[in-house]
Design an enzyme around this catalytic site. Structure first.
Site, mmCIF file in Angstrom:
data_model
loop_
_atom_site.group_PDB
_atom_site.id
_atom_site.type_symbol
_atom_site.label_atom_id
_atom_site.label_comp_id
_atom_site.label_asym_id
_atom_site.label_seq_id
_atom_site.Cartn_x
_atom_site.Cartn_y
_atom_site.Cartn_z
ATOM 1 N N ARG A 298 -7.381 -3.945 -13.786
ATOM 2 C CA ARG A 298 -5.848 -3.426 -14.002
ATOM 3 C C ARG A 298 -6.084 -1.906 -14.543
ATOM 4 O O ARG A 298 -5.356 -1.002 -14.171
ATOM 5 C CB ARG A 298 -5.113 -4.466 -14.865
ATOM 6 C CG ARG A 298 -4.386 -5.481 -14.296
ATOM 7 C CD ARG A 298 -3.759 -6.289 -14.955
ATOM 8 N NE ARG A 298 -3.321 -7.577 -14.140
ATOM 9 C CZ ARG A 298 -2.600 -8.474 -14.609
ATOM 10 N NH1 ARG A 298 -2.120 -8.734 -15.742
ATOM 11 N NH2 ARG A 298 -2.220 -9.417 -13.558
ATOM 12 N N TYR A 439 -1.434 -4.264 -5.969
ATOM 13 C CA TYR A 439 -2.570 -5.227 -6.335
ATOM 14 C C TYR A 439 -2.776 -5.395 -7.647
ATOM 15 O O TYR A 439 -2.463 -4.644 -8.674
ATOM 16 C CB TYR A 439 -3.539 -5.090 -5.371
ATOM 17 C CG TYR A 439 -4.256 -3.775 -5.186
ATOM 18 C CD1 TYR A 439 -4.294 -2.565 -6.111
ATOM 19 C CD2 TYR A 439 -5.133 -3.443 -4.022
ATOM 20 C CE1 TYR A 439 -4.823 -1.440 -6.236
ATOM 21 C CE2 TYR A 439 -5.736 -2.123 -3.897
ATOM 22 C CZ TYR A 439 -5.934 -1.226 -4.927
ATOM 23 O OH TYR A 439 -6.533 -0.184 -4.891
ATOM 24 N N GLU A 440 -3.750 -6.147 -8.156
ATOM 25 C CA GLU A 440 -4.202 -6.469 -9.316
ATOM 26 C C GLU A 440 -2.959 -6.849 -10.184
ATOM 27 O O GLU A 440 -2.781 -6.497 -11.521
ATOM 28 C CB GLU A 440 -5.034 -5.529 -10.026
ATOM 29 C CG GLU A 440 -6.184 -4.944 -9.367
ATOM 30 C CD GLU A 440 -7.158 -6.256 -8.993
ATOM 31 O OE1 GLU A 440 -7.067 -7.113 -9.707
ATOM 32 O OE2 GLU A 440 -8.127 -6.251 -8.120
ATOM 33 N N GLY A 441 -1.822 -7.473 -9.588
ATOM 34 C CA GLY A 441 -0.791 -7.515 -10.371
ATOM 35 C C GLY A 441 0.219 -6.356 -10.036
ATOM 36 O O GLY A 441 0.122 -5.397 -10.754
#
Lengths: 598, 598
Positions: A298, A439-441
């Site tokens: 993140r 992406y990655e949350g």
């Protein structure tokens, strides 16, 4: 195509004068970090980024990665660039020396990572994902796993991937269905399909190490029944070399808006009897382990926001200096001028520049705090720094990436009609940036993490401490004279007050009406980012003023920084008030409609 | 691919209850406009938009227009759709009955145009450019030109183009170099290169009518030396049929970020001895004539902002209702729900919906005012309406298009990872929207027009009258009870005050420091758009409340409108304050750096 040169002067400034490089260099294990070493690393990284990676950015985008019958061919030049990248040791920069890494602080690795991502984001994703996998195996792998995989991953001989998402399990990992069947020999057979796997298949290395979330047969439902497995593309022989082809295959790659040169794979596990994997750590704790590397990832995606903003800014700036169009505003019949003379182009460039510098400062400060949190001898300091890092990771991820979309779009606008023409290259930055808030949350996932786990759960202790630090900076601004400092102080004051009111609302509301608090989560994340950026720019202006008073000679860097901080205060910080208003007042309007009313 | 259904209920509401369709129907020449006719037109247009145009939107994007040796092949289905479009008479809707048009009010044509642009923006550009050319020939062409071209252009048998831009002359048309040499027979030979010519070449019709800006040999320098010419692709025979191929050729088409199915052409005039053209109107007044159709075109591009926002909203809404992911916030272990249940998805959808409705309302009100300005029997009313239209055209163009980029980007975000995958279609709306803030004058060009010609030059008379109307609506909000109206009134009050302070600043500053005023021009344009949108939503809420009190039955339309207006007040209008702050305080920070300091 557009050139890239690392903004080394600003990177050095932020590292040394805002993020505390000297303090980081005093940490145990960082003894070798010296000013000369940092200069040398940044200089070499810049050469590689600008000379090798940046020239492949556009061609890689146009050519893309190609799937053919289970194989993926990377774009022209990718293999050679990757070979040079590993030979120069760049993959090992921040890795544990025990496995061949150079063990450099995250602060330095962050600046270097920014360069890779500015130069060629699609390329940078391969080492980034590998680093995440290295981190998980380093922290939770068995000794055998560490010995078998880490040296080759640290050297870049093999790459790593993260296999989380399935068609029905995107943001909701509780829905993961991939299963792992225990075998008599202690290994597992993995069955299932994973999607959106970055560099899940490619031709750069002779093995790929997949980290895969899957369920054991007796696992509880939901997130507490997910385990983590290492599944190599080629099962290792007894001597550690790649042996038999494992039963994991790339069945297709996605046709995406951007990052075309980064293959986004659909991976099928177990179509031919099961992919052989080994368990990482304990059963059913996979999500927890994945989150170890998720925090890393993140932060890295947040750096993509910074990096793409920088690249888009450089691209637009070059165009604005070159492109001659119209006369100076208010001058009829005068000579034609480059468009950087036009007030709105100025405003756009300053907006790009000031936000990029604010984001870089916040991200590097969080990078340095991560070093402190890991290595500081005093446990209390470690805990305090970790709390700050935990609070700020969703902000670095969410705020920097949301900004990068706007900034790349502004870069297109500076180009006028040429911005819409793909060959000009400005549009690629926008297309590439568009994935970073997902992406990655997604930003909403970051924002829920921020208001829930990072603020409400600890009753706002860390955010309140940060606000106290912001207020102290505001007080120091009051000691300066000059219009710029008056303007900066005024905006920062309103910004901090807005943040305070929103924090109070979140703390008062989260426990009793989580939906109402959640409506404001993304506005709150942006609010915190904007005010934290203002805090950083105010700190930068104070340092700059002190250096000018001390008679710092040479370039205009410090006076430029003060003007840039003032622009941020006049044009960016005022948004804080509106965001706080939405956080505090915006729940009813957002939630009042029934689904049928849409 | 995504479906499209015209939002007929909201269109009807805006036309009838906000824009004054009944008043428009009373105008001279509009006697045939009846409620039934409007219903029938909207219904038929919806069938065509959703049934014929929308299904080609994605395939057209993927296939694109193809250049081959001077010819341009449109995407599969385009020719058939265009044929149906002309056969149904859609090209003639708002055109002069004298030349075969149906002479319908702009208000109705605006709603219909929204549908074409929502359904298939790349397709819609062809009739849009044709309409602009029709307008110029109608108003300034010779009788011969009118007779030769208009009936075939109105019927759609031939299409039209606008040839302004050259490589060195983008926003700065003073730099146009294309030249026109007078011939003994009264025609002209045109020599030069034009770029960015939408539908400059295609296979839809047997002739294309180019309107071209060029300089006569003795023309003065700058914008006052540009003349307008009609240059057909095929020179007309004596009987009016297309004859010899003219010397205008498409040498390439652009590789663009979006609107792939709309060929953007480089046209070479005169490579083989000169393209034959005839003069429109008087020499050296070409730019003035071009601006006649530019206002039309700017309004139409503003409608692209509305239309793409609507399409992106429908696309995201469908996904949000279908996609199941996670459980209700705050409910652990509950059933999985569709993502429209999640607060941040709600916030995103409401943000898309409320802004789209606000933009539609403002644009249609401007459309109706255009009808009044053209047709009202009272000269004073015509003048007042024209001043309102002149003020608002740059706002409709600039604000609606800037919003559409954000709204289409939000649509991508609602889709999560799927948003980045081209096959999902959400990304196309963002790619298509990205041109709208650039062509027909960038947002900065609109904003300079707004603060200079539309506000400073008349000392703010029209904007002040608009503000008075806004205050009157605010006062009526105060007469309503209920939380929603309190919230709407409060935000509108702050918004109007912000607008007032910015107007005062522009009026005080423009004359003495045009650069300082210009730094704030784009923020001012957005500010005026946001507050005008709030004004429209407040009017909509007042009408809705009155209908509810009157006992309007049936759907939830009116109660939904009040919630939507409240969302706008809580989440969108508060931005006004920050924008006004930047307008009033932002000049120094933006202009203080020297070029070398960047």
């Amino acid at each position: 195509m557009s050139q890239y040169t690392a903004p080394i002067r600003d990177m050095q400034f932020v590292m040394r004068e805002l993020a505390g490089l000297d303090e980081v260099a005093k940490l145990p294990g960082c003894e070798e970090v010296s000013s000369d070493l940092v200069d040398a690393i940044l200089d070499e990284a810049n050469k590689f980024a600008s000379g090798v990676l940046a020239p492949l950015n556009w061609s890689g985008d146009q050519e893309g990665a190609k799937w053919d019958n289970g194989s993926v061919k990377t774009a022209t030049g990718w293999k050679d660039a990757y070979r040079q990248f590993t030979e120069a040791g760049w993959t090992a920069l921040a890795c544990d020396p025990q496995f061949g890494g150079q063990g450099l602080p995250k602060l330095i690795a962050t600046a270097v990572m920014e360069m890779w991502k500015s130069a060629n984001m699609a390329f940078s994703l391969c080492p980034m994902l590998t680093n995440g996998a290295i981190e998980s195996i380093t922290l939770r792998g068995t000794d055998d796993q560490k010995a078998a995989y880490l040296p080759k991953m640290v050297s870049g001989q093999w790459t790593g991937t993260m296999n989380l998402t399935e068609p029905q399990a995107g943001s909701d990992l509780a829905a993961v269905r991939t299963r792992a069947e225990p075998q008599p020999d202690g290994t597992y057979r993995i069955f299932g399909q994973k999607i959106f796997i970055t560099y899940g298949e490619h031709d750069l290395t002779d093995n790929i190490v997949h980290l895969v979330l899957a369920r054991l047969p007796d696992a509880p439902e939901g997130v507490k029944g997910i385990s983590l497995f290492v599944v190599p593309k080629f099962v290792l022989n007894a001597d550690g070399t790649p042996g038999a082809r494992n039963d994991v295959h790339c069945v297709s790659i996605e046709h995406k808006l951007g990052i075309h040169a980064s293959p986004t794979c659909v991976l099928a596990f177990g179509d031919k009897g099961g992919a052989i994997g080994t368990l990482v750590g304990e059963p059913n704790r996979g999500l927890e382990y994945m989150f170890i590397m998720m925090n890393e990832a993140r932060f890295a995606v947040g750096m993509e926001g910074v990096a793409l903003s920088e690249r888009a800014y450089q691209h637009a700036l070059t165009y604005a200096k070159d492109r001659v169009q119209g006369t100076e505003v208010g001058v009829r019949g005068g000579p034609k001028v480059s468009i950087i003379h036009h007030p709105d182009v100025r405003r756009m460039l300053m907006s790009m520049k000031s936000q990029t510098e604010a984001m870089r400062a916040l991200a590097y400060v969080v990078g340095a705090a991560t070093d402190m949190a890991h290595l500081h001898p005093d446990e209390a300091v470690r805990a305090q720094k970790q709390a700050f890092v935990d609070l700020m990771i969703p902000v670095v991820k969410g705020w920097c990436t949301e900004n990068s979309i706007d900034i790349a779009s502004t870069g297109v606008q500076v180009h006028g009609g040429m911005g819409f023409i793909e060959e000009a290259g400005a549009a690629q930055h926008l297309r590439d940036a568009r994935i970073t808030t997902i992406y990655e949350g997604t930003t909403a996932i970051q924002a829920n993490d921020l208001i829930g786990r990072k603020i409400a759960r600890e009753d706002g202790v860390t955010i309140k401490a940060v606000i106290t630090e912001m207020r102290a900076v505001q007080a120091r601004l009051g000691e300066q004279s000059g219009e710029a400092f008056v303007a900066i102080r005024k905006s920062l004051d309103v910004g901090i007050s807005s943040l305070e009111s929103a924090v109070e609302y979140i703390l008062a509301t989260y426990g009793k009406d989580v939906k109402a608090a959640s409506v404001g989560s993304v506005p709150f994340l942006k609010l915190l980012g904007i005010v934290a950026g203002g805090w950083m720019m105010a700190r930068a202006a104070l340092v700059a003023q002190a250096r000018i008073v001390q008679g710092a000679a040479g370039d205009d860097f410090y006076s430029t920084k003060i003007v840039t901080a003032r622009f941020y205060a006049d044009h960016i910080l005022p948004q804080a008030h509106a965001l706080a208003y939405s956080v505090v007042n915006g729940a009813a309007g957002a939630m009042d409609l029934s689904e049928a009313q849409f």
